[in-house]
Scaffold this motif. Structure first.
Motif, PDB file in Angstrom:
ATOM      1  N   GLU A 209       0.461  -1.527   0.287  1.00  0.00           N
ATOM      2  CA  GLU A 209       0.334   0.702  -0.379  1.00  0.00           C
ATOM      3  C   GLU A 209       1.500   0.884  -0.181  1.00  0.00           C
ATOM      4  O   GLU A 209       0.389   2.486  -0.422  1.00  0.00           O
ATOM      5  CB  GLU A 209      -0.785   0.023   1.298  1.00  0.00           C
ATOM      6  N   ARG A 210       2.490   1.021   0.652  1.00  0.00           N
ATOM      7  CA  ARG A 210       3.422   2.162   0.738  1.00  0.00           C
ATOM      8  C   ARG A 210       3.607   2.345  -0.746  1.00  0.00           C
ATOM      9  O   ARG A 210       4.585   3.572  -0.733  1.00  0.00           O
ATOM     10  CB  ARG A 210       3.696   2.125   2.365  1.00  0.00           C
ATOM     11  N   GLY A 211       3.597   1.663  -1.329  1.00  0.00           N
ATOM     12  CA  GLY A 211       4.103   1.369  -2.286  1.00  0.00           C
ATOM     13  C   GLY A 211       5.567   1.081  -2.202  1.00  0.00           C
ATOM     14  O   GLY A 211       6.704   1.330  -3.435  1.00  0.00           O
ATOM     15  N   GLU A 212       6.348   0.500  -0.765  1.00  0.00           N
ATOM     16  CA  GLU A 212       7.557   0.050  -1.490  1.00  0.00           C
ATOM     17  C   GLU A 212       8.181  -1.274  -2.114  1.00  0.00           C
ATOM     18  O   GLU A 212       9.021  -0.707  -2.623  1.00  0.00           O
ATOM     19  CB  GLU A 212       8.063  -0.295   0.362  1.00  0.00           C
ATOM     20  N   ILE A 213       6.958  -1.892  -1.845  1.00  0.00           N
ATOM     21  CA  ILE A 213       7.447  -3.177  -3.042  1.00  0.00           C
ATOM     22  C   ILE A 213       6.421  -3.317  -3.945  1.00  0.00           C
ATOM     23  O   ILE A 213       5.263  -3.085  -2.934  1.00  0.00           O
ATOM     24  CB  ILE A 213       7.750  -3.577  -1.522  1.00  0.00           C
ATOM     25  N   SER A 214       6.442  -4.027  -4.537  1.00  0.00           N
ATOM     26  CA  SER A 214       5.087  -4.501  -5.932  1.00  0.00           C
ATOM     27  C   SER A 214       4.387  -6.111  -5.129  1.00  0.00           C
ATOM     28  O   SER A 214       5.453  -7.155  -4.073  1.00  0.00           O
ATOM     29  CB  SER A 214       5.996  -5.263  -7.147  1.00  0.00           C
ATOM     30  N   LYS A 215       3.275  -5.561  -5.512  1.00  0.00           N
ATOM     31  CA  LYS A 215       2.786  -6.923  -5.276  1.00  0.00           C
ATOM     32  C   LYS A 215       3.066  -8.273  -5.631  1.00  0.00           C
ATOM     33  O   LYS A 215       2.333  -9.289  -5.065  1.00  0.00           O
ATOM     34  CB  LYS A 215       1.097  -6.542  -4.763  1.00  0.00           C
TER      35      LYS A 215
END
Length: 354
Positions: A209-215
């Motif tokens: 959700e924070r955009g730190e890693i890809s789903k």
């Protein structure tokens, strides 16, 4: 009696602790997590007899690959074929009676329309026709049932897969009460089921959700002998419930298995890897120590003197600790011999393999 000068001389002459130091460098490390898992066949069925009779032949080799619709067991069908013929004869006779009843009903209707026949006779003719039509329906159902039972004398593969060992041989008397005659499993594709601690899954989702890693993550398997399965998989199922006993959530990954190398029920190690690795400052994980205040490392500072440095470890990956704060690129951290060193002590630092 020793003087102050001689004491200083003895301290300078004390040997320095030999340690191995590695420079903090920028590395491209993928986000990885490893879990224990078990392989589960995509489809699995126990083949059983649906009618009673003697096995005439078995048409497969145990352990072989079979195709969808392939006959596997053949039950003697003489009695069932005879039942079909008997039902066909009874149905034809009923159809003849129905046709005759229809002719009689039409004749009585014509007479009534010309006031040449009694209404009661027409009613009787219509009732006889309805009875004849009901007999046709009933006997058609009997024929369908006989045909279905005849088809059950051939036990066929419901899907393509690998057939196990047979429980009976030709000549054995079987029936619905016999149980499984053989097991058929579909190994391509195959799934790996593994449990992820709820806290780990929650942390992963929040970082997405924070955009730190890809789903999106690549999934790889490590087999029992340590070899890596060459084809990656993908997550196709996340359970909606938490296992209260282990506080974990079950995930499932799908893998292509065209050669049948992966086996149903096999224990594996499942590795989830982020598809967007980034360059980050990292040091060997063994250099990081911890106390009640948190993580720290011993750095070889100016004059080859060991210094304690508090660090923030973002994560561990591939044997390295990713450092968020506390170190700069190029600084040397002690990885071996840390138990011989105290902050402020001079050290004799060498590179790995030096």
């Amino acid at each position: 009696m020793l003087s102050a000068g001689s004491t200083a001389f003895s301290q300078e002459a004390a040997p320095r602790a030999a340690v191995v130091a590695v420079e903090a460098t920028t590395r491209t490390l993928a986000e990885t997590s490893v879990f224990n898992g078990r392989l589960d066949a995509n489809r699995r069925v126990a083949l059983a007899a649906r009618v009673s009779g003697m096995i005439e032949m078995t048409e497969f080799t145990p352990g072989a690959q079979v195709t969808e619709g392939q006959p596997l067991f053949v039950i003697e069908d003489d009695l069932y074929a005879a039942a079909v013929r008997e039902a066909e004869g009874a149905l034809r006779a009923a159809e003849a009676q129905r046709d005759l009843a229809r002719i009689e009903r039409d004749r009585q209707a014509e007479l009534v329309s010309r006031d040449a026949g009694a209404r009661a006779r027409l009613d009787q003719a219509e009732a006889a026709l309805a009875t004849a039509e009901a007999d046709v329906l009933r006997l058609a159902a009997v024929l369908d049932r006989a045909g279905t039972n005849l088809s059950y004398t051939q036990i066929k593969a419901p899907f393509a897969g690998r057939i196990g060992d047979r429980a009976v041989d030709a000549g054995a008397l079987v029936g619905p009460e016999t149980g499984a005659l053989a097991m058929l499993v579909q190994l391509d594709p195959i799934h790996a089921e593994f449990a992820v601690p709820t806290a780990v899954l929650r942390d992963f989702l929040e970082r997405v959700e924070r955009g730190e890693i890809s789903k999106t993550a690549a999934v790889t398997l490590t087999l029992a002998n340590g070899s890596i399965y060459e084809q990656p998989g993908d997550i196709d199922f996340v359970d909606s419930r938490v296992n209260s006993g282990t506080d974990s959530v079950t995930l499932r990954a799908r893998f292509a298995n065209p050669e049948g190398r992966l086996l149903d029920g096999e224990l594996v190690r499942v590795t989830l890897t982020s598809d967007t690795p980034e360059a980050e400052l990292a040091i060997p994980a063994q250099a990081v120590q911890r106390d009640i205040q948190g993580a720290f490392v011993l750095v070889v500072g100016e004059g080859d003197v060991a210094q304690q440095r508090r660090v923030t470890v973002r994560r561990n990956a591939e044997g390295f600790a990713v450092i968020a704060e506390g170190l700069s690129e190029g600084e040397r951290v002690i990885t071996e011999g840390v138990n011989k060193v105290r902050p402020g002590a001079a050290v004799d630092a060498i590179a790995p393999g030096g």
